[in-house]
Design a protein around this motif. Structure first.
Motif, PDB file in Angstrom:
ATOM      1  N   PHE A  57       4.727  -2.832  -2.015  1.00 15.97           N
ATOM      2  CA  PHE A  57       5.270  -3.623  -1.099  1.00 15.97           C
ATOM      3  C   PHE A  57       4.599  -3.256   0.286  1.00 15.97           C
ATOM      4  CE2 PHE A  57       7.699  -3.057  -4.928  1.00 15.97           C
ATOM      5  CZ  PHE A  57       8.116  -4.282  -5.160  1.00 15.97           C
ATOM      6  N   PRO A  58       3.882  -3.796   0.940  1.00 17.62           N
ATOM      7  CA  PRO A  58       3.257  -3.324   2.311  1.00 17.62           C
ATOM      8  C   PRO A  58       4.345  -3.699   3.487  1.00 17.62           C
ATOM      9  CG  PRO A  58       1.848  -5.029   1.592  1.00 17.62           C
ATOM     10  CD  PRO A  58       2.779  -4.654   0.379  1.00 17.62           C
ATOM     11  N   ASP A  59       4.846  -5.041   3.497  1.00 17.10           N
ATOM     12  CA  ASP A  59       5.778  -5.275   4.501  1.00 17.10           C
ATOM     13  C   ASP A  59       6.975  -4.447   4.756  1.00 17.10           C
ATOM     14  OD1 ASP A  59       4.080  -7.614   5.072  1.00 17.10           O
ATOM     15  OD2 ASP A  59       4.978  -8.742   3.563  1.00 17.10           O
ATOM     16  N   LEU A  60       7.585  -4.197   3.571  1.00 19.71           N
ATOM     17  CA  LEU A  60       8.466  -3.228   3.513  1.00 19.71           C
ATOM     18  C   LEU A  60       8.410  -1.883   3.930  1.00 19.71           C
ATOM     19  CD1 LEU A  60      11.616  -2.812   2.721  1.00 19.71           C
ATOM     20  CD2 LEU A  60      11.139  -2.421   0.353  1.00 19.71           C
ATOM     21  N   ALA A  61       7.115  -1.435   3.718  1.00 18.66           N
ATOM     22  CA  ALA A  61       6.789  -0.421   4.103  1.00 18.66           C
ATOM     23  C   ALA A  61       6.415  -0.163   5.464  1.00 18.66           C
ATOM     24  CB  ALA A  61       5.404   0.300   3.502  1.00 18.66           C
TER      25      ALA A  61
ATOM     26  N   ILE B  87      12.747   8.316   4.658  1.00 18.02           N
ATOM     27  CA  ILE B  87      12.339   7.122   4.920  1.00 18.02           C
ATOM     28  C   ILE B  87      10.703   7.329   5.130  1.00 18.02           C
ATOM     29  CG2 ILE B  87      12.096   5.536   6.945  1.00 18.02           C
ATOM     30  CD1 ILE B  87      15.201   5.780   7.459  1.00 18.02           C
ATOM     31  N   ILE B  88      10.341   8.068   5.686  1.00 19.30           N
ATOM     32  CA  ILE B  88       8.804   8.261   5.765  1.00 19.30           C
ATOM     33  C   ILE B  88       8.303   8.428   4.172  1.00 19.30           C
ATOM     34  CG2 ILE B  88       6.870   9.820   6.869  1.00 19.30           C
ATOM     35  CD1 ILE B  88       8.792  10.653   9.082  1.00 19.30           C
TER      36      ILE B  88
ATOM     37  N   TYR C 173       9.885   0.254   7.299  1.00 20.52           N
ATOM     38  CA  TYR C 173      10.276   1.601   6.931  1.00 20.52           C
ATOM     39  C   TYR C 173       9.532   2.656   8.099  1.00 20.52           C
ATOM     40  CZ  TYR C 173      13.444   1.164   2.927  1.00 20.52           C
ATOM     41  OH  TYR C 173      14.423   0.790   2.365  1.00 20.52           O
ATOM     42  N   GLU C 174       8.470   2.594   8.115  1.00 27.93           N
ATOM     43  CA  GLU C 174       7.314   3.261   9.359  1.00 27.93           C
ATOM     44  C   GLU C 174       8.101   2.941  10.591  1.00 27.93           C
ATOM     45  OE1 GLU C 174       3.439   2.495   8.598  1.00 27.93           O
ATOM     46  OE2 GLU C 174       2.884   4.031   7.046  1.00 27.93           O
ATOM     47  N   MET C 175       8.148   1.547  10.762  1.00 33.02           N
ATOM     48  CA  MET C 175       8.629   1.420  12.455  1.00 33.02           C
ATOM     49  C   MET C 175       9.817   2.179  12.658  1.00 33.02           C
ATOM     50  SD  MET C 175       9.075  -2.445  14.059  1.00 33.02           S
ATOM     51  CE  MET C 175       7.094  -2.626  13.883  1.00 33.02           C
ATOM     52  N   VAL C 176      10.899   2.143  11.653  1.00 32.24           N
ATOM     53  CA  VAL C 176      12.006   2.668  11.615  1.00 32.24           C
ATOM     54  C   VAL C 176      11.740   4.390  11.960  1.00 32.24           C
ATOM     55  CG1 VAL C 176      14.420   3.554  10.436  1.00 32.24           C
ATOM     56  CG2 VAL C 176      13.597   1.332  10.509  1.00 32.24           C
TER      57      VAL C 176
ATOM     58  N   CYS D 252      14.116  -7.897   9.711  1.00 33.79           N
ATOM     59  CA  CYS D 252      13.820  -8.577   8.327  1.00 33.79           C
ATOM     60  C   CYS D 252      14.558  -9.743   7.989  1.00 33.79           C
ATOM     61  CB  CYS D 252      14.405  -7.331   7.388  1.00 33.79           C
ATOM     62  SG  CYS D 252      13.488  -5.733   7.440  1.00 33.79           S
ATOM     63  N   GLY D 253      15.713  -9.966   8.525  1.00 30.82           N
ATOM     64  CA  GLY D 253      16.391 -11.253   8.055  1.00 30.82           C
ATOM     65  C   GLY D 253      16.829 -11.264   6.811  1.00 30.82           C
TER      66      GLY D 253
END
Length: 329
Positions: free
Chosen positions: A213-217, A202-203, A220-223, A244-245
């Motif tokens: 895709f910065p929002d998806l990144a 994930i990292i 993943y970083e928050m996870v 994410c919704g």
């Protein structure tokens, strides 16, 4: 309408031509005066003691010259108006907080700033509408309906503008996550099959897809950060799907939870689900391509048929016109 005309006539008769404007201004001042007590009233916050301790710690750090670990933001100035700016109902507060998080606004004062933007823009455009009504009535003589609309419509636009902005941002962000999710799954599958754990994968995926895709990144970083902090993996994945919704992400979270619960191979689950996401992305592209001819039909009829008819029928019409002109003389 007859009642409004009657009221306008009475106000003009007693207060002059600007009587309706005076009445609207008096009503606005009265409503603001009634709202000020509830605006300035603040309930006792159990976190006040913690804030005071933080302030004392900041003063001590300023006196000693040591660097501060946290800086106050400008949004903290709205803390004393939190009772007015934030919903007191827990369900409403949670709903608007979740919506703002899905739109990418995760700060603790996001709800407060959202409602402050609605209130400030609504009042500002309402005042602008009142000024426009005063100028229009003094120069051209506006009717009562035009005057009311010129005052109410700008205020309504200012109130709903932040809501529209957040909704558009939410749709854009969800679309970006949906488009980049299949590629991220392929990268995650490669990392897992190369011997990395799911946390490390994930990292690595977050670092690789940030350019596109910065929002998806960010998700993943928050996870990854929550897993490093020791939070339960299943709860972290559920929180990601809720933030994410997006249905694809929610299904992916369900697949990972089931894989962890039943002890099956994560790489096999990723391989199957990544293939499904690729097929689904192709289906979405084909769906848009199939809808495109239908959308172009109206434009084709508007911009192609009239010139074609002019080219085909124009000479005949002109010849008939010339014949009639010669016959008339």
């Amino acid at each position: 309408m007859a009642m409004l005309d009657t009221i306008q006539a009475i106000l003009v008769e007693r207060l002059g031509p600007l009587g309706p404007i005076y009445a609207v201004g008096f009503l606005a001042v009265t409503l603001l005066a009634l709202a000020l007590p509830s605006l300035l009233k603040k309930r006792a916050d159990p976190l006040d003691r913690l804030r005071e301790e933080n302030l004392a710690r900041q003063r001590a750090s300023a006196e000693t010259g040591l660097p501060r670990l946290r800086y106050n933001s400008r949004a903290d100035k709205l803390d004393k108006y939190s009772t007015f700016l934030e919903p007191q109902n827990e369900e409403e507060f949670s709903a608007i907080r979740l919506k703002l998080m899905r739109a990418g606004y995760r700060s603790r004062s996001s709800v407060r700033m959202y409602h402050f933007a609605q209130f400030a823009l609504g009042i500002a455009l309402l005042v602008a509408g009142v000024l426009y009504a005063i100028v229009g009535n003094s120069t051209g003589g506006m009717s009562s309906t035009q005057m009311i609309l010129s005052i109410i419509v700008p205020g309504a636009i200012g109130y709903y503008l932040p809501k529209y902005w957040v909704q558009r941002r939410l749709q854009t962000r969800q679309g970006e996550i949906t488009n980049g999710f299949p590629d991220s799954l392929d990268m995650m599958l490669v990392c897992v099959e190369a011997g990395q754990s799911l946390d490390q994968a994930i990292i690595r995926v977050a670092a690789e897809i940030r350019a596109g895709f910065p929002d998806l990144a960010d998700e993943y970083e928050m996870v990854a950060h929550e897993l490093k902090a020791g939070k339960d993996k299943i709860q972290v994945l559920k929180d990601m799907g809720e933030r994410c919704g997006v249905p694809d992400v929610a299904s992916f979270v369900t697949v990972l939870i089931q894989s962890a619960s039943f002890g099956t191979s994560i790489s096999e689950a990723l391989r199957v689900y990544a293939g499904e996401m690729r097929d689904k992305r192709v289906m979405r592209a084909e769906e848009k391509a199939n809808v495109l001819p239908t959308k172009l039909t109206l434009g084709t009829m508007m911009f192609t048929v009239p010139p074609l008819m002019i080219i085909l029928i124009g000479p005949s019409v002109y010849g008939i016109y010339e014949t009639l002109q010669k016959g008339a003389f």
